[in-house]
Design a protein around this motif. Structure first.
Motif, short mmCIF file in Angstrom:
data_model
loop_
_atom_site.label_atom_id
_atom_site.label_comp_id
_atom_site.label_asym_id
_atom_site.label_seq_id
_atom_site.Cartn_x
_atom_site.Cartn_y
_atom_site.Cartn_z
N GLY A 173 40.04 34.18 42.84
CA GLY A 173 41.40 35.08 43.94
C GLY A 173 42.85 34.58 44.03
O GLY A 173 43.14 35.27 44.28
N GLY A 219 40.00 40.81 42.63
CA GLY A 219 40.14 39.40 43.09
C GLY A 219 40.75 39.07 44.45
O GLY A 219 39.89 38.57 45.62
N GLN A 220 42.07 39.13 44.42
CA GLN A 220 43.08 38.74 45.64
C GLN A 220 42.26 39.77 46.71
O GLN A 220 42.41 39.23 48.22
CB GLN A 220 43.92 39.57 45.08
CG GLN A 220 44.52 38.41 44.17
CD GLN A 220 46.23 38.58 43.46
OE1 GLN A 220 47.09 39.01 44.76
NE2 GLN A 220 46.83 38.49 42.58
N ARG A 280 39.65 38.86 49.15
CA ARG A 280 39.85 36.85 49.63
C ARG A 280 39.32 37.35 51.42
O ARG A 280 40.16 38.07 51.67
CB ARG A 280 41.09 35.99 49.42
CG ARG A 280 41.63 35.48 48.17
CD ARG A 280 42.81 35.21 48.05
NE ARG A 280 43.94 36.89 48.41
CZ ARG A 280 45.32 36.84 47.77
NH1 ARG A 280 45.15 35.50 46.82
NH2 ARG A 280 45.46 37.42 48.20
#
Length: 317
Positions: A75, A194-195, A198
């Motif tokens: 992330g 991925g970010q 989070r």
């Protein structure tokens, strides 16, 4: 062309975000205040990770993509990378497209080349990538909990299909091969997904050695087990035309070289996973669930179990 001419011509670029890049003994990185640094290294060796006939532009892309995939699984936001490059000779016909492919992907993710090394020897590419993430926000392998859903991004098995065509063990149409080869030679790191995950995903890992083998790392670190719906997993494959069901299952479950994300998230957060998928323009597929009982169980769409195991890639097995 000497070593330093080579670096100046193909790899030296002014840094924008970091303090000091190529040209000194060390680079100086400047992560934002309060951020943690995420660091990962991957090595690509000719004959082991890529074929001698690969397009150098695509090889440059893949060399960085496999590292950015690790940042995606954490992330983290890409920050910078170093390149250690061994090659038999300073071949401009290789270096020019290789550097273009490498730096095009770097620019796409705002990730600066800040240093490295070059030497004469067998073709070998080692990249170390640096990213940043807020403390407590990194996606880890150790957070999966019973009741979590298991997802994969994108498609699985296509790179393995391309490899088997190269090996001559299977034959498919040119169209199918071209699609599979693109997945093998130019994987797309799932940085945006991925970010977006989070605070939603409880655990994640990138799929480099095969879905089941990489998922087992999550299960081990989290102290849990899982059941996988193999029918759902096989539906992710884009290029399954021309192969039988057993081959398709092996390629999807254990093929490797996919560089997708497998991640876990609570069932109550399915809407947020869907939103992350939409925001990152990345397809995700729910393929199973986490259980308290240890071990990894495979079932079909009707819940019927079967006992066959699939070994993932291991360099020294």
């Amino acid at each position: 062309m000497g070593e330093f001419d080579l670096i100046d011509r193909y790899f030296k670029r002014p840094v924008r975000r970091n303090t000091l890049g190529v040209g000194d003994d060390c680079a100086l990185l400047a992560p934002a205040a309060g951020m943690q640094m995420a660091v990962s290294s991957d090595m690509l060796v000719e004959g082991r990770h890529f074929l001698p006939t690969v397009d150098p532009f695509k090889l440059g892309h893949k060399a960085l993509a496999v590292n950015l995939s690790d940042l995606a699984a954490c992330g983290a936001k890409p920050l910078a990378f170093t390149l250690a490059l061994s090659m038999p000779r300073a071949d401009e016909a290789f270096l020019e497209p290789f550097s273009r492919g490498l730096l095009a992907l770097a620019d796409a993710h705002d990730c600066e080349l800040v240093g490295g090394d070059t030497t004469q020897g067998p073709l070998n590419i080692c990249i170390t990538v640096f990213g940043e993430v807020l403390p407590g926000h990194a996606l880890l392998r150790s957070g999966a909990r019973p009741g979590d859903d298991i997802y994969v991004s994108g498609s699985l098995g296509d790179a393995r299909l391309a490899l088997e065509v190269f090996r001559g063990t299977i034959a498919v149409s040119q169209q199918v091969f071209a699609q599979a080869r693109a997945r093998m030679e130019q994987p797309q790191p799932r940085i945006a997904l991925g970010q977006a995950l989070r605070g939603v995903a409880t655990a994640a890992i990138d799929v480099s050695d095969g879905l089941l083998g990489d998922l087992r790392h999550i299960l081990s670190r989290s102290g849990v087990g899982a059941t996988i719906d193999t029918t759902a997993a096989m539906l992710t494959m884009l290029t399954g035309e021309g192969i039988d069901e057993e081959q398709r299952m092996e390629f999807v479950l254990a093929g490797g070289d996919d560089y997708e994300l497998v991640f876990c998230a609570p069932a109550a957060r399915r809407g947020e996973v869907e939103a992350a998928s939409h925001a990152s323009a990345t397809r995700v597929t729910r393929i199973g669930h986490i259980e308290a009982q240890s071990g990894l169980r495979l079932v079909d769409a009707h819940g019927r179990a079967f006992e066959r195991d699939y070994a993932s890639f291991d360099h020294f097995a």
